[in-house]
Design a protein around this motif. Structure first.
Motif, short mmCIF file in Angstrom:
data_model
loop_
_atom_site.label_atom_id
_atom_site.label_comp_id
_atom_site.label_asym_id
_atom_site.label_seq_id
_atom_site.Cartn_x
_atom_site.Cartn_y
_atom_site.Cartn_z
N GLN A 1 15.59 2.21 8.37
CA GLN A 1 15.35 1.98 9.79
C GLN A 1 14.34 0.84 9.97
O GLN A 1 14.55 -0.24 9.47
N ASP A 2 13.20 1.10 10.64
CA ASP A 2 12.21 0.04 10.89
C ASP A 2 11.14 -0.03 9.80
O ASP A 2 10.21 -0.84 9.90
N ILE A 3 11.25 0.79 8.76
CA ILE A 3 10.23 0.81 7.71
C ILE A 3 10.43 -0.38 6.77
O ILE A 3 11.53 -0.66 6.32
N GLN A 4 9.35 -1.07 6.48
CA GLN A 4 9.38 -2.18 5.53
C GLN A 4 9.28 -1.61 4.11
O GLN A 4 8.32 -0.92 3.77
N THR A 5 10.28 -1.88 3.30
CA THR A 5 10.35 -1.30 1.97
C THR A 5 10.21 -2.33 0.85
O THR A 5 10.36 -2.00 -0.32
N ILE A 6 9.88 -3.56 1.19
CA ILE A 6 9.68 -4.57 0.16
C ILE A 6 8.57 -4.13 -0.78
O ILE A 6 7.54 -3.60 -0.36
N ASN A 7 8.80 -4.29 -2.09
CA ASN A 7 7.83 -3.87 -3.10
C ASN A 7 7.97 -4.76 -4.33
O ASN A 7 8.93 -5.51 -4.46
N LEU A 8 7.00 -4.64 -5.24
CA LEU A 8 7.02 -5.47 -6.43
C LEU A 8 7.07 -4.68 -7.73
O LEU A 8 7.02 -5.26 -8.82
N SER A 9 7.18 -3.36 -7.66
CA SER A 9 7.04 -2.59 -8.89
C SER A 9 8.00 -1.42 -9.08
O SER A 9 8.05 -0.84 -10.16
N VAL A 10 8.76 -1.04 -8.06
CA VAL A 10 9.62 0.14 -8.18
C VAL A 10 10.93 -0.27 -8.82
O VAL A 10 11.76 -0.95 -8.21
N ALA B 1 0.83 -1.21 0.00
CA ALA B 1 0.00 0.00 0.00
C ALA B 1 0.86 1.26 0.00
O ALA B 1 0.46 2.29 -0.54
N PHE B 2 2.01 1.18 0.59
CA PHE B 2 2.93 2.31 0.73
C PHE B 2 3.70 2.56 -0.58
O PHE B 2 3.84 3.71 -1.02
N HIS B 3 4.18 1.48 -1.21
CA HIS B 3 5.17 1.63 -2.27
C HIS B 3 4.70 1.28 -3.68
O HIS B 3 5.27 1.80 -4.65
N ASP B 4 3.70 0.42 -3.82
CA ASP B 4 3.33 -0.06 -5.16
C ASP B 4 2.13 0.66 -5.78
O ASP B 4 1.95 0.60 -6.99
N ILE B 5 1.31 1.32 -4.98
CA ILE B 5 0.21 2.09 -5.54
C ILE B 5 0.77 3.42 -6.03
O ILE B 5 1.44 4.12 -5.27
N PRO B 6 0.51 3.81 -7.27
CA PRO B 6 1.09 5.06 -7.79
C PRO B 6 0.55 6.28 -7.05
O PRO B 6 -0.62 6.32 -6.67
N LEU B 7 1.40 7.28 -6.87
CA LEU B 7 0.93 8.54 -6.31
C LEU B 7 0.00 9.25 -7.29
O LEU B 7 -1.06 9.75 -6.90
N PHE B 8 0.39 9.29 -8.56
CA PHE B 8 -0.38 10.03 -9.55
C PHE B 8 -1.38 9.12 -10.24
O PHE B 8 -1.07 7.99 -10.61
N ALA B 9 -2.59 9.64 -10.43
CA ALA B 9 -3.68 8.84 -11.00
C ALA B 9 -3.89 9.12 -12.49
O ALA B 9 -4.68 8.43 -13.13
#
Length: 298
Positions: A244-253, A35-43
């Motif tokens: 740090q403690d943030i999970q950054t695993i993603n499938l599209s970046v 939800a944090f990394h793979d959904i695009p900011l711009f629509a």
């Protein structure tokens, strides 16, 4: 960092709402996303619309949010004193007074001191308040237009609140900048100011302040802040800034060292869709609190 309306993204839910077991993941074609990394900011390609992840529908109290510390960043309910957290009812406000959520692919870097507020970022995706007429659902992805921004100073952290309107709202074509909100929804921003100042008083915390003497800034300023937090997110996801403690695993970046394939064990271990009926909310969360704002300046 592709654009997209997220129309092909679905939710995968398990656990009962109003409990710590509740999770909402996102998926496309059966593949789980962050939800944090793979959904695009711009629509859209013009970058005039943004994808807003709805965490808390208007008039509700459950403090759901994109979880930074969990792999693939599902929406989960926040914890207070070891229990699911609920926002207090502060007369005359029942829960949140707008649809509340966040912009994906943004990050308020806690190592960055804002020149506008003098405080560090709050370490979360930038928050969004949507003022349209329809009550959203948890996990809904809305395409929204930016109208302005509020510089909340929450417990000595910069906690921007972007004011937006749903692209499907009847007033979408009429409300185009922050001054239009008062024209078409008089009193809404004043109530928003009051809410943000006092909503943590019942928990024993100090009253918040609003930057710029309480003035909501316009669309142009808001857009600059969003783009700033987007750049901070890029530094996080490409490994320039320590996670740090943030999970950054993603499938599209594409340029991210944290990118994985769909057959990665973390991705494949996400449970299948298994929603449960909401757990009744303890009656103590229906209590009303009577407080008022006293601090009117930054």
């Amino acid at each position: 960092m592709a654009c997209g309306t997220a129309d092909d993204i679905n939710v995968r839910t398990f656990g009962a709402p109003n409990t710590l077991d509740f999770h909402i993941y996102y998926e496309r074609d059966g593949q789980v996303l962050s939800a944090f990394h793979d959904i695009p900011l711009f629509a859209n390609d013009e970058k005039t619309l943004y994808n807003m992840v709805v965490e808390i529908p208007r008039w509700t109290n459950a403090k759901n949010e994109i979880n930074k510390e969990a792999a693939l960043n599902p929406i989960k309910q926040d914890i207070a004193d070891g229990k699911a957290r609920f926002i207090p009812n502060i007369l005359p406000f029942k829960g949140y007074i707008w649809n509340y959520g966040a912009f994906p692919q943004t990050w308020e870097d806690p190592g960055y001191i804002s020149p506008y507020t003098g405080f560090k970022g709050d370490n979360d995706p930038i928050d969004v308040i949507e003022i349209g007429q329809n009550v959203a659902t948890v996990g809904e992805i809305k395409q929204v237009k930016v109208l302005g921004i509020i510089g909340l100073l929450d417990q000595d952290e910069t906690d921007w609140k972007v004011v937006v309107i749903d692209a499907k709202d009847p007033l979408f074509d009429k409300i185009n900048d922050i001054e239009d909100v008062e024209t078409y929804k008089p009193g809404y921003l004043k109530s928003t100011d009051t809410f943000f100042r006092v909503y943590k008083l019942p928990s024993g915390k100090k009253e918040n302040t609003i930057a710029f003497g309480g003035e909501a800034k316009n669309k142009e300023f808001a857009t600059s802040i969003i783009l700033e937090t987007h750049e901070h997110w890029k530094s996080l996801i490409n490994g320039t800034t320590p996670r740090q403690d943030i999970q950054t695993i993603n499938l599209s970046v594409a340029d991210s060292p944290y990118r994985v394939d769909a057959d990665n064990s973390t991705v494949s271990s996400v449970p299948e869709n298994n929603p449960a009926a909401p757990t009744p909310i303890d009656s103590k969360y229906d209590e009303w609190f009577y407080v008022s704002a006293t601090n009117k300046e930054e």
